[in-house]
Design a protein around this motif. Structure first.
Motif, PDB file in Angstrom:
ATOM      1  N   VAL A   1       0.856  -1.186   0.000  1.00 55.11           N
ATOM      2  CA  VAL A   1       0.000   0.000   0.000  1.00 55.11           C
ATOM      3  C   VAL A   1       0.887   1.229   0.000  1.00 55.11           C
ATOM      4  O   VAL A   1       1.629   1.468   0.962  1.00 55.11           O
ATOM      5  CB  VAL A   1      -0.935   0.019   1.224  1.00 55.11           C
ATOM      6  CG1 VAL A   1      -1.819   1.259   1.192  1.00 55.11           C
ATOM      7  CG2 VAL A   1      -1.785  -1.243   1.264  1.00 55.11           C
ATOM      8  N   TRP A   2       0.823   2.004  -1.082  1.00 58.36           N
ATOM      9  CA  TRP A   2       1.634   3.202  -1.192  1.00 58.36           C
ATOM     10  C   TRP A   2       0.729   4.426  -1.266  1.00 58.36           C
ATOM     11  O   TRP A   2      -0.333   4.404  -1.881  1.00 58.36           O
ATOM     12  CB  TRP A   2       2.556   3.124  -2.409  1.00 58.36           C
ATOM     13  CG  TRP A   2       3.603   2.064  -2.210  1.00 58.36           C
ATOM     14  CD1 TRP A   2       4.240   1.762  -1.039  1.00 58.36           C
ATOM     15  CD2 TRP A   2       4.108   1.157  -3.184  1.00 58.36           C
ATOM     16  NE1 TRP A   2       5.126   0.727  -1.229  1.00 58.36           N
ATOM     17  CE2 TRP A   2       5.068   0.337  -2.545  1.00 58.36           C
ATOM     18  CE3 TRP A   2       3.867   0.948  -4.534  1.00 58.36           C
ATOM     19  CZ2 TRP A   2       5.761  -0.659  -3.199  1.00 58.36           C
ATOM     20  CZ3 TRP A   2       4.557  -0.045  -5.203  1.00 58.36           C
ATOM     21  CH2 TRP A   2       5.501  -0.835  -4.535  1.00 58.36           C
ATOM     22  N   THR A   3       1.188   5.480  -0.628  1.00 62.24           N
ATOM     23  CA  THR A   3       0.345   6.641  -0.418  1.00 62.24           C
ATOM     24  C   THR A   3       0.934   7.873  -1.088  1.00 62.24           C
ATOM     25  O   THR A   3       2.149   8.023  -1.200  1.00 62.24           O
ATOM     26  CB  THR A   3       0.190   6.898   1.090  1.00 62.24           C
ATOM     27  OG1 THR A   3       1.491   6.886   1.704  1.00 62.24           O
ATOM     28  CG2 THR A   3      -0.645   5.799   1.732  1.00 62.24           C
ATOM     29  N   GLY A   4       0.056   8.761  -1.501  1.00 62.36           N
ATOM     30  CA  GLY A   4       0.466  10.015  -2.122  1.00 62.36           C
ATOM     31  C   GLY A   4       0.248  11.180  -1.177  1.00 62.36           C
ATOM     32  O   GLY A   4       0.203  11.022   0.044  1.00 62.36           O
ATOM     33  N   GLY A   5       0.083  12.379  -1.754  1.00 65.41           N
ATOM     34  CA  GLY A   5      -0.076  13.585  -0.943  1.00 65.41           C
ATOM     35  C   GLY A   5      -1.530  13.915  -0.700  1.00 65.41           C
ATOM     36  O   GLY A   5      -2.386  13.750  -1.572  1.00 65.41           O
ATOM     37  N   THR A   6      -1.835  14.386   0.509  1.00 61.36           N
ATOM     38  CA  THR A   6      -3.196  14.833   0.802  1.00 61.36           C
ATOM     39  C   THR A   6      -3.360  16.276   0.345  1.00 61.36           C
ATOM     40  O   THR A   6      -2.387  17.001   0.105  1.00 61.36           O
ATOM     41  CB  THR A   6      -3.507  14.735   2.308  1.00 61.36           C
ATOM     42  OG1 THR A   6      -2.759  15.728   3.019  1.00 61.36           O
ATOM     43  CG2 THR A   6      -3.153  13.355   2.850  1.00 61.36           C
ATOM     44  N   GLY A   7      -4.606  16.699   0.242  1.00 64.61           N
ATOM     45  CA  GLY A   7      -4.885  18.066  -0.169  1.00 64.61           C
ATOM     46  C   GLY A   7      -4.517  19.069   0.912  1.00 64.61           C
ATOM     47  O   GLY A   7      -4.524  18.758   2.112  1.00 64.61           O
ATOM     48  N   ALA A   8      -4.181  20.291   0.481  1.00 62.68           N
ATOM     49  CA  ALA A   8      -3.892  21.358   1.431  1.00 62.68           C
ATOM     50  C   ALA A   8      -5.164  21.758   2.170  1.00 62.68           C
ATOM     51  O   ALA A   8      -6.280  21.598   1.675  1.00 62.68           O
ATOM     52  CB  ALA A   8      -3.306  22.554   0.699  1.00 62.68           C
ATOM     53  N   ARG A   9      -4.974  22.316   3.359  1.00 62.92           N
ATOM     54  CA  ARG A   9      -6.077  22.726   4.210  1.00 62.92           C
ATOM     55  C   ARG A   9      -6.183  24.246   4.243  1.00 62.92           C
ATOM     56  O   ARG A   9      -5.298  24.936   3.746  1.00 62.92           O
ATOM     57  CB  ARG A   9      -5.861  22.148   5.606  1.00 62.92           C
ATOM     58  CG  ARG A   9      -5.911  20.621   5.604  1.00 62.92           C
ATOM     59  CD  ARG A   9      -5.233  20.009   6.819  1.00 62.92           C
ATOM     60  NE  ARG A   9      -3.776  20.077   6.714  1.00 62.92           N
ATOM     61  CZ  ARG A   9      -2.949  19.603   7.640  1.00 62.92           C
ATOM     62  NH1 ARG A   9      -3.437  19.035   8.731  1.00 62.92           N
ATOM     63  NH2 ARG A   9      -1.643  19.694   7.481  1.00 62.92           N
ATOM     64  N   PRO A  10      -7.249  24.803   4.818  1.00 62.65           N
ATOM     65  CA  PRO A  10      -7.417  26.262   4.789  1.00 62.65           C
ATOM     66  C   PRO A  10      -6.307  27.024   5.491  1.00 62.65           C
ATOM     67  O   PRO A  10      -6.087  28.204   5.206  1.00 62.65           O
ATOM     68  CB  PRO A  10      -8.759  26.472   5.500  1.00 62.65           C
ATOM     69  CG  PRO A  10      -9.470  25.179   5.391  1.00 62.65           C
ATOM     70  CD  PRO A  10      -8.414  24.124   5.403  1.00 62.65           C
ATOM     71  N   ASN A  11      -5.588  26.368   6.415  1.00 56.87           N
ATOM     72  CA  ASN A  11      -4.537  27.071   7.151  1.00 56.87           C
ATOM     73  C   ASN A  11      -3.267  26.247   7.323  1.00 56.87           C
ATOM     74  O   ASN A  11      -2.386  26.611   8.088  1.00 56.87           O
ATOM     75  CB  ASN A  11      -5.052  27.491   8.529  1.00 56.87           C
ATOM     76  CG  ASN A  11      -5.586  26.312   9.330  1.00 56.87           C
ATOM     77  OD1 ASN A  11      -5.543  25.166   8.857  1.00 56.87           O
ATOM     78  ND2 ASN A  11      -6.083  26.572  10.517  1.00 56.87           N
ATOM     79  N   LYS A  12      -3.166  25.125   6.589  1.00 60.81           N
ATOM     80  CA  LYS A  12      -1.994  24.265   6.706  1.00 60.81           C
ATOM     81  C   LYS A  12      -1.727  23.588   5.366  1.00 60.81           C
ATOM     82  O   LYS A  12      -2.640  23.373   4.575  1.00 60.81           O
ATOM     83  CB  LYS A  12      -2.206  23.178   7.772  1.00 60.81           C
ATOM     84  CG  LYS A  12      -2.280  23.670   9.197  1.00 60.81           C
ATOM     85  CD  LYS A  12      -2.452  22.501  10.158  1.00 60.81           C
ATOM     86  CE  LYS A  12      -2.554  22.978  11.595  1.00 60.81           C
ATOM     87  NZ  LYS A  12      -2.739  21.841  12.535  1.00 60.81           N
TER      88      LYS A  12
END
Length: 508
Positions: free
Chosen positions: A317-328
């Motif tokens: 199981v390989w993972t990528g990047g999560t989406g940016a957040r409103p303040n992070k």
């Protein structure tokens, strides 16, 4: 969320509570009753006090192999995807159903791992039940109904209070996913009214002939997950906190697929659902949503024989990047919305003929934004076996990248390639040639906000750490970096002038 709880009700339709005895343990992997594909085994244990059932403990565990076609998107129906276990007893009165254990052992490629996990599920339920009985005896509880009713009612009220602060209305969004051989449309209408939410999937693509179909139970779970993340993430997940949320999907669409279509790779679509819902509510609740991420775990299953003739089957199981957040910023190589974790490469190399050459963060893969999307990773390996070896990839976002929000840019698309010049379909099984090197480049998450408003010092830090190239710092963020005596440094004046010129402000 919720698929295991719903499954307990399905168990009781097949084996009524009055037919259960102390020491019974039940099992099924029916995709339409549990969490969507045959690899997930659900084990349910009734807990008795004085010959009365006072509770059920249940676990759902993804097993490394379930026979049939190794977890693949290419099966033509669910029967080809592996061993189907109807609701039945794994233990009866404390004694194992040896016939059933022998059937499982004889139908899977990795019996030691599969049965080991299965015994762990049984033991987990047993320990939980034992501690529950101790708790009830300590506090003199004859049953859990009054306590449960209070927890459920408080949970429901808290979620309704949170949703009650949202602006009422119907909000729409759609996403295009890679699909198998053609794109898939995931469409959603989210209606907020009367302190509740209705999620409607009308307009979503019809079910597929490939194993990317999603059962309603799984779709419902990820719809609930998205709303819970926004409304009340700290509350317990229970039927009370789910009650304000309704989910609809037309029968026969790809998110409410009809038996016996193949469903083994349902996560490649199902795990995209939270991002579609976040996108629908992004304009009215901008501070409570995140940009799209890679979303669907890349589950790669190598299988075959090593040089000693041993059967090898792994879930990588390989993972990528999560989406940016409103303040992070987004998070790099983190499983979201799933909670999967990669097996360390050292363990894989020790127990299989796989040899890894690279496992590193991908530069410039996180979508530019005021807050940057998380980065993907590059994984490269070769299988060192003289015997035939296959891989079954399940790669998403190789055509349609994760979108940014509110001016943020998309993350990078994923890539799957082979060293000998062959084309590599991201969801088709393939036989590896001796010595062939396989490369997976996982997608990055989308950015949030205008990238030219990002703090230049953060861009410098990302560049020093290798997450952003010097050229991308200039082109995507308007940040001018120079080589100083201490290494890479920020040119404050040129950065200010460039940003002012592009933003139409007077340059002084």
């Amino acid at each position: 969320i919720n698929s295991t709880a719903n499954c307990v009700k399905e168990f009781l339709k097949e084996i009524p509570i009055q037919d259960l005895t102390n020491g019974d343990v039940l099992i099924t992997n029916d995709p339409w009753k549990t969490s969507g594909h045959l690899n997930d085994l659900t084990v349910v244990t009734p807990i008795f006090i004085d010959e009365r059932v006072v509770a059920f403990f249940a676990t759902t565990c993804h097993t490394v192999d379930i026979g049939g076609k190794p977890m693949s998107a290419e099966a033509k129906d669910v029967y080809e995807e592996g061993l189907w276990l109807p609701v039945t007893r794994l233990y009866r009165g404390g004694k194992p159903n040896e016939d059933l254990f022998n059937i499982i052992r004889s139908n899977v490629r990795s019996p030691q791992e599969v049965l080991g996990d299965l015994h762990a599920q049984v033991a987990g339920n047993e320990v939980g039940g034992r501690e529950l009985v101790k708790y009830m005896n300590e506090f003199g509880l004859e049953d859990l109904a009054p306590l449960a009713d209070e927890i459920l009612s408080r949970s429901e009220l808290a979620v309704r209070d949170a949703i009650g602060l949202w602006p009422e209305g119907t909000y729409e969004n759609e996403m295009t996913s890679d699909g198998f051989d053609e794109p898939i449309t995931l469409r959603v209408q989210v209606t907020v009214a009367d302190r509740g939410v209705v999620i409607d999937r009308d307009g979503t693509s019809p079910q597929s002939s490939y194993g990317i179909n999603v059962v309603l139970n799984y779709s419902f779970a990820y719809g609930i997950f998205a709303i819970k993340c926004m409304a009340a993430p700290d509350l317990p997940n229970n039927e009370g906190s789910f009650k304000p949320i309704q989910f609809r999907a037309p029968r026969g669409c790809i998110l409410n697929a009809i038996h016996p279509v193949p469903v083994a790779s349902r996560h490649t679509l199902g795990q995209l659902l939270p991002s579609v819902i976040f996108g629908a509510l992004a304009d009215v609740l901008p501070d409570q949503v995140m940009a799209e991420g890679y979303d669907a775990d890349w589950i790669i299953q190598p299988y075959g024989l090593d040089d000693q003739g041993r059967r090898i089957a792994f879930h990588l199981v390989w993972t990528g990047g999560t989406g940016a957040r409103p303040n992070k910023d987004g998070l790099s190589t983190l499983a979201f919305p799933a909670r999967s974790q990669s097996i360390p490469v050292e363990i894989v190399e020790d127990r299989s003929p796989l040899v890894f050459f690279r496992k590193e963060l991908r530069q410039d893969s996180g979508g530019p934004g005021k807050f940057r999307g998380g980065c993907g990773q590059t994984v490269q390996f070769r299988v060192q076996s003289r015997n035939p070896f296959f891989i079954s990839p399940k790669c998403e976002r190789t055509v349609y990248p994760a979108a940014g929000l509110h001016g943020g840019l998309p993350g990078s698309k994923g890539e799957f390639s082979l060293s000998m010049g062959r084309g590599a379909h991201p969801k088709k099984d393939l036989l590896l040639k001796p010595g062939e090197i396989v490369t997976f480049k996982l997608p990055g998450g989308g950015g949030y906000g205008n990238p030219w408003e990002r703090d230049p010092d953060l861009v410098l830090k990302d560049t020093v750490n290798g997450l952003v190239s010097k050229q991308a710092a200039l082109n995507d963020y308007g940040v001018v970096l120079i080589n100083g005596p201490q290494g890479l440094a920020l040119d404050h004046d040129e950065t200010r002038k460039l940003r002012d010129r592009v933003n139409g402000r007077k340059v002084v």
